[in-house]
Design an enzyme around this catalytic site. Structure first.
Site, PDB file in Angstrom:
ATOM      1  N   GLU A 116       0.808  -1.230   0.000  1.00 56.96           N
ATOM      2  CA  GLU A 116       0.000   0.000   0.000  1.00 56.96           C
ATOM      3  C   GLU A 116       0.837   1.274   0.000  1.00 56.96           C
ATOM      4  OE1 GLU A 116      -0.582  -2.603   1.956  1.00 56.96           O
ATOM      5  OE2 GLU A 116      -2.698  -3.149   1.804  1.00 56.96           O
TER       6      GLU A 116
ATOM      7  N   MET B  42      24.539   8.629   2.320  1.00 55.91           N
ATOM      8  CA  MET B  42      24.326   9.916   2.984  1.00 55.91           C
ATOM      9  C   MET B  42      24.624   9.796   4.478  1.00 55.91           C
ATOM     10  SD  MET B  42      23.718  12.979   2.497  1.00 55.91           S
ATOM     11  CE  MET B  42      22.784  13.572   1.103  1.00 55.91           C
TER      12      MET B  42
ATOM     13  N   LYS C 235     -17.389  -0.426   6.168  1.00 57.37           N
ATOM     14  CA  LYS C 235     -17.862  -1.392   5.176  1.00 57.37           C
ATOM     15  C   LYS C 235     -19.383  -1.364   5.007  1.00 57.37           C
ATOM     16  CE  LYS C 235     -17.288  -6.118   3.633  1.00 57.37           C
ATOM     17  NZ  LYS C 235     -16.626  -7.407   3.859  1.00 57.37           N
TER      18      LYS C 235
ATOM     19  N   PHE D 246     -11.603  -6.887  14.104  1.00 55.59           N
ATOM     20  CA  PHE D 246     -10.564  -7.382  13.198  1.00 55.59           C
ATOM     21  C   PHE D 246     -10.184  -6.285  12.190  1.00 55.59           C
ATOM     22  CE2 PHE D 246      -9.520  -9.578   9.135  1.00 55.59           C
ATOM     23  CZ  PHE D 246      -8.279 -10.043   9.535  1.00 55.59           C
ATOM     24  N   GLN D 247      -8.907  -6.036  12.074  1.00 56.71           N
ATOM     25  CA  GLN D 247      -8.363  -5.021  11.168  1.00 56.71           C
ATOM     26  C   GLN D 247      -8.942  -3.633  11.412  1.00 56.71           C
ATOM     27  OE1 GLN D 247      -8.364  -6.697   7.132  1.00 56.71           O
ATOM     28  NE2 GLN D 247      -6.351  -7.537   7.637  1.00 56.71           N
TER      29      GLN D 247
HETATM   30  C1  LIG Z   1      18.709  14.328   1.745  1.00 59.64           C
HETATM   31  C2  LIG Z   1      18.015  15.644   1.519  1.00 59.64           C
HETATM   32  C3  LIG Z   1      18.752  16.786   1.305  1.00 59.64           C
HETATM   33  C4  LIG Z   1      18.127  17.998   1.016  1.00 59.64           C
HETATM   34  N1  LIG Z   1      18.895  19.077   0.705  1.00 59.64           N
HETATM   35  C5  LIG Z   1      18.304  20.185   0.224  1.00 59.64           C
HETATM   36  C6  LIG Z   1      19.071  21.275  -0.288  1.00 59.64           C
HETATM   37  O1  LIG Z   1      20.291  21.243  -0.314  1.00 59.64           O
HETATM   38  N2  LIG Z   1      18.423  22.331  -0.787  1.00 59.64           N
HETATM   39  C7  LIG Z   1      17.056  22.399  -0.813  1.00 59.64           C
HETATM   40  O2  LIG Z   1      16.518  23.372  -1.323  1.00 59.64           O
HETATM   41  N3  LIG Z   1      16.307  21.426  -0.300  1.00 59.64           N
HETATM   42  C8  LIG Z   1      16.894  20.310   0.202  1.00 59.64           C
HETATM   43  N4  LIG Z   1      16.118  19.284   0.662  1.00 59.64           N
HETATM   44  C9  LIG Z   1      14.644  19.442   0.644  1.00 59.64           C
HETATM   45  C10 LIG Z   1      14.134  20.183   1.875  1.00 59.64           C
HETATM   46  O3  LIG Z   1      14.052  19.273   2.940  1.00 59.64           O
HETATM   47  C11 LIG Z   1      12.733  20.789   1.600  1.00 59.64           C
HETATM   48  O4  LIG Z   1      11.829  19.786   1.193  1.00 59.64           O
HETATM   49  C12 LIG Z   1      12.723  21.833   0.509  1.00 59.64           C
HETATM   50  O5  LIG Z   1      13.814  22.707   0.639  1.00 59.64           O
HETATM   51  C13 LIG Z   1      11.435  22.637   0.539  1.00 59.64           C
HETATM   52  O6  LIG Z   1      11.261  23.291  -0.672  1.00 59.64           O
HETATM   53  P1  LIG Z   1      10.385  24.583  -0.816  1.00 59.64           P
HETATM   54  O7  LIG Z   1      10.820  25.646   0.118  1.00 59.64           O
HETATM   55  O8  LIG Z   1      10.368  24.903  -2.265  1.00 59.64           O
HETATM   56  O9  LIG Z   1       8.953  24.193  -0.277  1.00 59.64           O
HETATM   57  P2  LIG Z   1       7.837  23.142  -0.682  1.00 59.64           P
HETATM   58  O10 LIG Z   1       7.816  22.086   0.340  1.00 59.64           O
HETATM   59  O11 LIG Z   1       7.874  22.758  -2.099  1.00 59.64           O
HETATM   60  O12 LIG Z   1       6.582  24.046  -0.371  1.00 59.64           O
HETATM   61  C14 LIG Z   1       6.013  24.870  -1.311  1.00 59.64           C
HETATM   62  C15 LIG Z   1       5.614  26.205  -0.712  1.00 59.64           C
HETATM   63  O13 LIG Z   1       4.889  26.892  -1.733  1.00 59.64           O
HETATM   64  C16 LIG Z   1       3.586  27.190  -1.281  1.00 59.64           C
HETATM   65  N5  LIG Z   1       2.669  27.012  -2.390  1.00 59.64           N
HETATM   66  C17 LIG Z   1       2.104  25.887  -2.860  1.00 59.64           C
HETATM   67  N6  LIG Z   1       1.321  26.143  -3.909  1.00 59.64           N
HETATM   68  C18 LIG Z   1       1.381  27.468  -4.112  1.00 59.64           C
HETATM   69  C19 LIG Z   1       0.775  28.351  -5.048  1.00 59.64           C
HETATM   70  N7  LIG Z   1      -0.039  27.917  -6.010  1.00 59.64           N
HETATM   71  N8  LIG Z   1       1.051  29.667  -4.942  1.00 59.64           N
HETATM   72  C20 LIG Z   1       1.870  30.138  -3.966  1.00 59.64           C
HETATM   73  N9  LIG Z   1       2.482  29.353  -3.067  1.00 59.64           N
HETATM   74  C21 LIG Z   1       2.231  28.040  -3.141  1.00 59.64           C
HETATM   75  C22 LIG Z   1       3.312  26.257  -0.126  1.00 59.64           C
HETATM   76  O14 LIG Z   1       2.372  26.855   0.751  1.00 59.64           O
HETATM   77  C23 LIG Z   1       4.690  26.090   0.493  1.00 59.64           C
HETATM   78  O15 LIG Z   1       4.972  27.100   1.422  1.00 59.64           O
HETATM   79  C24 LIG Z   1      16.716  18.076   0.998  1.00 59.64           C
HETATM   80  C25 LIG Z   1      15.965  16.937   1.265  1.00 59.64           C
HETATM   81  C26 LIG Z   1      16.594  15.727   1.508  1.00 59.64           C
HETATM   82  C27 LIG Z   1      15.757  14.521   1.753  1.00 59.64           C
HETATM   83  C1  LIG Z   2      12.631   5.465   5.299  1.00 58.64           C
HETATM   84  C2  LIG Z   2      13.904   6.138   5.658  1.00 58.64           C
HETATM   85  N1  LIG Z   2      14.730   5.611   6.590  1.00 58.64           N
HETATM   86  C3  LIG Z   2      15.907   6.198   6.893  1.00 58.64           C
HETATM   87  C4  LIG Z   2      16.274   7.362   6.257  1.00 58.64           C
HETATM   88  C5  LIG Z   2      17.611   8.030   6.610  1.00 58.64           C
HETATM   89  N2  LIG Z   2      18.493   8.040   5.432  1.00 58.64           N
HETATM   90  C6  LIG Z   2      18.624   9.110   4.638  1.00 58.64           C
HETATM   91  S1  LIG Z   2      19.628   8.867   3.351  1.00 58.64           S
HETATM   92  C7  LIG Z   2      19.954   7.284   3.848  1.00 58.64           C
HETATM   93  C8  LIG Z   2      20.869   6.400   3.059  1.00 58.64           C
HETATM   94  C9  LIG Z   2      20.341   6.060   1.728  1.00 58.64           C
HETATM   95  O1  LIG Z   2      21.150   5.063   1.170  1.00 58.64           O
HETATM   96  P1  LIG Z   2      21.105   4.719  -0.359  1.00 58.64           P
HETATM   97  O2  LIG Z   2      19.696   4.515  -0.786  1.00 58.64           O
HETATM   98  O3  LIG Z   2      22.043   3.622  -0.656  1.00 58.64           O
HETATM   99  O4  LIG Z   2      21.579   6.061  -1.037  1.00 58.64           O
HETATM  100  P2  LIG Z   2      23.010   6.777  -1.052  1.00 58.64           P
HETATM  101  O5  LIG Z   2      22.982   7.827  -0.001  1.00 58.64           O
HETATM  102  O6  LIG Z   2      24.026   5.728  -0.801  1.00 58.64           O
HETATM  103  O7  LIG Z   2      23.099   7.353  -2.423  1.00 58.64           O
HETATM  104  C10 LIG Z   2      19.270   6.990   5.020  1.00 58.64           C
HETATM  105  C11 LIG Z   2      19.344   5.715   5.741  1.00 58.64           C
HETATM  106  C12 LIG Z   2      15.373   7.898   5.319  1.00 58.64           C
HETATM  107  N3  LIG Z   2      15.625   9.039   4.680  1.00 58.64           N
HETATM  108  N4  LIG Z   2      14.236   7.258   5.010  1.00 58.64           N
END
Ligand SMILES: Cc1cc2nc3c(=O)[nH]c(=O)nc-3n(C[C@H](O)[C@H](O)[C@H](O)COP(=O)(O)OP(=O)(O)OC[C@H]3O[C@@H](n4cnc5c(N)ncnc54)[C@H](O)[C@@H]3O)c2cc1C
Ligand SMILES: Cc1ncc(C[n+]2csc(CCOP(=O)(O)OP(=O)(O)O)c2C)c(N)n1
Ligand SMILES: [Mg+2]
Lengths: 164, 569
Positions: free
Chosen positions: B53, B481, B165, B115-116
């Site tokens: 799911e 990472m 249901k 159940f469930q």
């Molecule tokens: C491993 C990892 C590393 C990351 N590193 C980075 C990084 O280096 N740099 C980075 O930028 N992010 C990074 N992120 C992502 C970060 O965590 C955030 O998700 C991201 O920065 C949010 O983007 P955003 O500010 O564009 O907001 P979003 O989450 O895209 O939100 C959109 C915003 O726009 C508004 N909005 C929506 N629709 C409309 C509309 N029609 N008109 C006006 N406003 C609207 C919403 O209200 C909201 O405030 C990383 C994520 C991960 C998992």
């Molecule tokens: C469901 C979930 N569990 C744990 C994490 C924490 N986490 C972020 S990046 C990462 C490693 C990802 O490994 P891999 O898919 O091999 O990617 P790589 O960083 O090696 O490119 C982990 C464990 C997460 N983001 N999501």
């Protein structure tokens, strides 16, 4: 700062848990929360007393407004308003002297004795929270057997209203 | 004559038809059997049977990200609903419009530890835009109407409808409401005229401006308006991870992504600008780092966002504009074009000269002569081979950042990833949702050997629905990472970040009926990709690229530090 926020929301199942959940999930304080349906049974009116910096209060009101069930809200602290809380206090009233003293205190605070038993009185008191606090302070600690407070309800003064 | 009555299950299906739904991603179970029986009898939409799911919700979410339409998922009560929660939370964090329908135990059994039975409305409450428990068959149609409306309007988000249901068995006359109005929900889309005027003034006074764009541009389909706006002003543009593709990555005005793994030039410009306009971006902690450090430099901020609670949440804003990005940008463009004032050309020239110095740092350089495959190189080649025209989904980790940095997105809705929740396991189901939406498009899933194993069972779904995805596994043998953080911040104590006993991915893919490849040398990278996209165009190809296990993502701003405290390569 302490704020008292009034909320008008749909009287739907779960509406209260959405508000309570919002406060706990975002780490906001709730000092008290009261809720009941209004004269229009499809609406609930809630009063929340909370504390926080201006930035936090701004976020709280924005986040509350964002809840789909919330129709309108008002930060009562922004203007003239009235606040009331109800308290029930069960006190020791076993001897004649004690009964006399309790009666006197209740009168001073404009409380009412609403239950009389052999050894206790139950006193009802309404007013702003500070008045209820003052009453508690005025009682000897040993005299208090039980207290229950509703938390504040609030309403704007004069033409200041929260309605749809 | 009495009007024809339909059962609740039939009504659910009719509502989905009325909404024009093309795909329902789901998995059956006891509580939704009545609904499935009606699915069996209809042809208007296709039901996609996933293998878990979580994947149903992710696939529906990707369908929404790629098309802008509301994604739909259907799950049973109890474990079906709990499996869906990660998918729902992922969509919620990135503001993706979804309607998730879950079955519930019969009304009379609710609260009996049946159940469930789980309290699905309770469990999902903090990660949905709204949810409903339907208690009367008459409420099904209006509730589903509301669900679609709430999901897609304002700041989009997932909405869950929980249906016991027995309600799907009861019957009533069906009528789908044509319109809906809710006294408690009226999102604003038109920005305040006075604030928009103030914004224009502030923008024209700027000496060191930056345009900071985000997911709102994609969600609001405002890419064209944004491009016009940026070109009109000639100001530097940067984007969050979620906004990539909103502005062409190859355009000289574009500084690349900003934030934790953003470019040097984007982060330095962001830190040193004097006027900043945020266009649908929410000042996330991965973007501005420590707000205290960010606030050290004085700058004035304009923020356009449809959600008032995004404004002044982490950073104090001078000109808040609550409204839809597209409408607000159109108005800004009209005022800028209509007015006689121009930006300060001299100041702008000096500012660009400074930015070019930062850009000359070439922060995304990497060792191209290595004898092992560099992950960045694979993404660059993917970009070349697909001529920048693919949809790219990713999982979460280093590979995600490399995909974001090296695939130069120049169209919106092409980059599909989990930013806010950072959910490992989304990549493959995301690619499924995208490929179903666009059967003829090239769809690549950039993933890691950790992430891909979180939903690998979906390879079976891909076989059933003949989805010719290209899986680009950047296999570094590590939860890369995590390993990178341990290298930088935990003195190289690599606690549980090495993944032993990996399967033979090529054989695994073959076992599922797909094409598998293992690529170990840099010179094999491009030919392998070319074969995948030509010879095996119509098949799913799982490419296991054995990449440098020690490679790190640069630049990097350590968590809690400021924008100018980057670690460079
Ligand atoms: C491993 C990892 C590393 C990351 N590193 C980075 C990084 O280096 N740099 C980075 O930028 N992010 C990074 N992120 C992502 C970060 O965590 C955030 O998700 C991201 O920065 C949010 O983007 P955003 O500010 O564009 O907001 P979003 O989450 O895209 O939100 C959109 C915003 O726009 C508004 N909005 C929506 N629709 C409309 C509309 N029609 N008109 C006006 N406003 C609207 C919403 O209200 C909201 O405030 C990383 C994520 C991960 C998992
Ligand atoms: C469901 C979930 N569990 C744990 C994490 C924490 N986490 C972020 S990046 C990462 C490693 C990802 O490994 P891999 O898919 O091999 O990617 P790589 O960083 O090696 O490119 C982990 C464990 C997460 N983001 N999501
Ligand atoms: Mg890895």
């Amino acid at each position: 700062m302490r704020h008292i926020i009034s909320i008008l929301m749909e009287n739907e199942a779960g509406a209260l848990s959405r508000v309570a959940g919002l406060f706990s999930a975002r780490g906001y304080n709730i000092e008290s929360l009261t809720v009941a349906p209004t004269e229009d049974a499809t609406l609930s009116r809630m009063t929340i007393v909370t504390t926080g910096s201006n930035e936090i209060i701004e976020q709280i009101t924005k986040q509350l407004n964002k809840l789909i069930d919330v129709i309108k809200l008002q930060d009562l602290t922004d203007g003239d308003h009235i606040e009331r809380e109800l308290m029930l206090v069960k006190v020791r009233a076993a001897t004649g002297e004690q009964r006399e003293e309790m009666k006197r205190l209740a009168d001073i605070f404009r409380g009412r004795i609403i239950d009389v038993a052999d050894r206790t009185y139950t006193i009802e008191l309404t007013g702003p929270g500070s008045k209820l606090d003052a009453f508690i302070d005025a009682l000897e600690s040993g005299a208090i057997l039980e207290t229950v407070r509703t938390g504040a309800s609030g309403i704007g003064r004069g033409d200041r209203m929260l309605k749809i | 004559m009495a009007e024809l009555e339909l059962t609740g299950a039939e009504i659910v299906i009719r509502c989905l038809h009325a909404e024009g739904v093309k795909y329902v991603f789901g998995y059956p179970g006891g509580a939704v059997l009545n609904i499935y029986d009606e699915i069996y009898k209809q042809q208007e939409f296709e039901h996609v049977l996933v293998r878990h799911e979580q994947a149903a919700v992710h696939a529906a979410d990707a369908y929404a990200r790629a098309t802008g339409k509301v994604g739909v998922a259907l799950v049973t009560s109890g474990p079906g609903a709990t499996n869906a929660v990660t998918g729902i939370a992922t969509a919620y964090m990135d503001s993706i419009p979804l309607v998730v329908i879950s079955g519930q135990v019969p009304t009379a059994a609710i609260g009996q530890d049946a159940f469930q039975e789980v309290d699905t409305v309770g469990i999902t409450r903090p990660c949905v835009k709204h949810n409903f428990l339907v208690k009367d068959v008459k409420d099904i149609a209006p509730t589903i109407k509301k669900a679609f409306y709430i999901a897609a309007s304002g700041r989009p988000g997932p909405v869950l409808v929980d249906i016991p249901k027995d309600i799907t068995q009861h019957s009533c006359v069906f009528q789908y409401p044509e319109t809906i109005s809710m006294r408690s929900y009226n999102p604003t889309s038109k920005g305040h005229a006075g604030q928009i005027k103030r914004a224009v003034q502030m923008l024209l006074e700027a000496k060191r401006p930056v345009i900071y764009t985000g997911g709102g541009v994609i969600l609001g389909d405002a890419s064209a308006q944004l491009t016009e706006f940026c070109r009109e002003l000639g100001y530097p543009v940067t984007s969050t991870l979620m906004g990539l593709g909103g502005y062409k990555a190859n355009d000289p005005l574009f500084l690349g992504m900003l934030g934790m793994h953003g470019t040097y030039e984007a982060n330095m410009a962001m830190q040193h600008c004097d006027v900043l306009i945020s266009v649908g971006a929410r000042f996330d902690d991965r973007v501005i780092g420590n707000p205290k450090h960010f606030a050290k430099e004085a700058r004035r901020i304009i923020h356009i966002d449809i959600d008032p609670s995004s404004i002044s949440k982490r950073v104090k804003v001078d000109v808040p504009i609550v409204g839809d990005v597209r409408q607000v940008l159109e108005e800004l463009n009209r005022l800028l074009k209509g007015g006689s004032e121009r930006p300060d050309a001299q100041a702008l020239k000096a500012w660009w000269a400074q930015i070019e110095l930062w850009r000359a740092q070439d922060c995304l350089k990497y060792d191209r002569s290595a004898s092992v495959i560099k992950p960045q190189y694979v993404v660059e080649k993917l970009y070349e081979v697909t001529r920048g025209d693919a949809f790219v989904t990713s999982d979460v980790g280093q590979h995600q950042m490399w995909a974001a940095q090296y695939y130069k997105f120049d169209q919106p809705r092409r980059w599909i990833n989990s930013g806010g929740l950072g959910t490992m396991g989304v990549g493959l189901p995301y690619a499924m949702g995208v490929q179903l939406a666009y059967p003829d498009a090239m769809v690549a899933c950039v993933t890691g050997e950790g992430s891909i194993q979180m939903n690998i069972q979906e390879l079976s779904t891909c076989k059933e629905y003949k989805l010719p995805l290209k899986i680009i596994l950047l296999n570094n043998g590590y939860l890369g990472m995590v390993r990178q953080w341990q290298e930088f911040f935990y003195e190289e104590r690599y606690a549980e970040s090495y993944v032993a006993s990996l399967p033979d991915f090529a054989k695994l893919a073959e076992a599922y009926g797909h094409v598998g490849m293992r690529i170990e040398k840099p010179e094999e990278v491009e030919p392998a990709l070319r074969r995948a996209f030509t010879e095996y165009k119509d098949q799913l190809v799982f490419m296991n690229f054995i990449t440098d296990p020690r490679e790190n993502v640069y630049p990097m701003i350590p968590a809690g530090k400021g924008l100018s405290e980057m670690i460079l390569v």
